[in-house]
Design an enzyme around this catalytic site. Structure first.
Site, PDB file in Angstrom:
ATOM      1  N   CYS A   7       5.002  87.150 -18.216  1.00  0.00           N
ATOM      2  CA  CYS A   7       4.054  86.453 -19.085  1.00  0.00           C
ATOM      3  C   CYS A   7       3.936  84.980 -18.708  1.00  0.00           C
ATOM      4  O   CYS A   7       4.914  84.240 -18.738  1.00  0.00           O
ATOM      5  CB  CYS A   7       4.507  86.584 -20.533  1.00  0.00           C
ATOM      6  SG  CYS A   7       3.628  85.532 -21.683  1.00  0.00           S
ATOM      7  N   CYS A  23      21.022  57.794  -6.814  1.00  0.00           N
ATOM      8  CA  CYS A  23      22.054  56.769  -6.662  1.00  0.00           C
ATOM      9  C   CYS A  23      22.616  56.446  -8.048  1.00  0.00           C
ATOM     10  O   CYS A  23      21.972  55.779  -8.860  1.00  0.00           O
ATOM     11  CB  CYS A  23      21.433  55.532  -6.024  1.00  0.00           C
ATOM     12  SG  CYS A  23      22.617  54.246  -5.600  1.00  0.00           S
TER      13      CYS A  23
END
Length: 366
Positions: A55, A339
């Site tokens: 679906c 980072c």
């Protein structure tokens, strides 16, 4: 059975759809405004990801509100017929599948993160359809748009197959994308327009139960954010300044930059899982760097305009805390460098993951 249910819902909603059509200019304006907001927020290059998982209502919704995703559209693909309709596709009169197409900014979120979300929305071991929706129109598939997507999808499928999460082998095919046809307007954002029917369908079909059985569920209930008063008692000064005031710790002189042990890194504020050691690499930046998070849905990425720069900040969604930044200079295949500040995270070693409640993520660190 979904054919019958969909047709029933169609007849219930068709009159409502006709009413909406009479004010389509206003409605289209609001949708366009939303899309423009996202395009501006994640301004930059865009790529497409196309998936089928039963679906399309249930595959579209999980990608909404994911940082870096510009739009998600329900539609039809994989077949040869031109301009298919919902009535024909859902009845199995075409060779198309119900599918979704995700438009995303690859400098903010990678295809690897997109596909990780996709795998958690359906049963990839079901070759005959999806839950009680049977037939080829409800079978799953990954439609790759380029060689990088194909490689990422193949590697991801192999890793998931070896994870032990599923008792049966994964059968979702990885095929080349051809043409995508957008579904009728009343199918777009169905979870917003018809929330009662949408959530009843998810539950009744067995999709929600399957997902809860195989994947970590309801993280927002498990990983909560303490008050700032509580955090001042539990965090040291550096941890508090980094997470609450967007400070940056000293490069090359932090707890996890050189950590090579297997395990996961969790939000020091909420405890939510953030990164796996298997996605950690040496960036020579002086801070722990990762190619992708464990789950992109647990991450926020607002624009950071401080210090005369435009950067993408990375925040823990459940901790509402600063983690670091993401840069488009990382290694393949994601090309991203998350980072992070060590002070914003806590490392949970592999040997301790089970006892600390992170056992479901063990397969990610092996």
């Amino acid at each position: 059975m979904k054919n019958t249910i969909h047709q029933f819902i169609f007849f219930l909603t068709i009159s409502f759809t006709m009413i909406l059509a009479s004010c389509s200019e206003a409605k289209n304006g609001s949708v366009k405004e939303k899309d423009n907001d996202l395009e501006e927020k994640f301004k930059g290059p865009v790529e497409l990801a196309t998936f089928a998982g039963g679906c399309f209502w249930c595959i579209e919704a999980p990608f909404e509100n994911v940082a870096g995703v510009v739009s998600v559209v329900s539609g039809y693909t994989g077949g040869k017929e031109k301009n298919p309709t919902y009535a024909d596709v859902s009845a199995g009169k075409t060779s198309h599948k119900e599918a979704v197409q995700v438009t995303y900014n690859p400098e903010v979120i990678s295809y690897s993160e997109i596909i990780d979300i996709f795998w958690q929305q359906f049963d990839p071991t079901d070759a005959g359809g999806s839950f009680y929706d049977r037939g080829s129109q409800y079978e799953s598939a990954i439609f790759f748009h380029n060689s990088t997507q194909k490689k990422v999808a193949e590697d991801s499928k192999k890793k998931l197959d070896k994870s032990g999460i599923f008792k049966k082998p994964i059968v979702t095919p990885i095929v080349k994308f051809d043409t995508f046809y957008e579904a009728e307007e009343y199918h777009q954002d169905y979870y917003k327009k018809n929330p009662e029917e949408y959530y009843a369908y998810r539950k009744g079909s067995g999709r929600d139960a399957f997902i809860a059985e195989h994947w970590p569920s309801k993280p927002e209930e498990k990983y909560t954010r303490p008050s700032k008063a509580e955090l001042k008692k539990t965090l040291n000064e550096l941890q508090y300044e980094v997470t609450m005031n967007n400070a940056t710790e000293i490069s090359f002189s932090n707890l996890y930059n050189e950590n090579k042990e297997k395990g996961i890194y969790v939000c020091i504020v909420s405890g939510a899982p953030l990164f796996s050691s298997s996605d950690k690499y040496e960036s020579y930046s002086g801070w722990p760097s990762f190619t992708k998070p464990i789950d992109a849905r647990l991450i926020d990425k607002p624009t950071d305009r401080e210090y005369g720069m435009i950067r993408v900040e990375v925040r823990s969604k459940l901790g509402d805390s600063h983690l670091g930044h993401v840069f488009f200079d990382g290694p393949k295949p994601t090309n991203l460098r998350y980072c992070m500040n060590s002070a914003a995270m806590r490392f949970v070693a592999k040997d301790n993951m089970e006892t600390e409640g992170y056992g479901q993520y063990l397969w990610l660190v092996d």
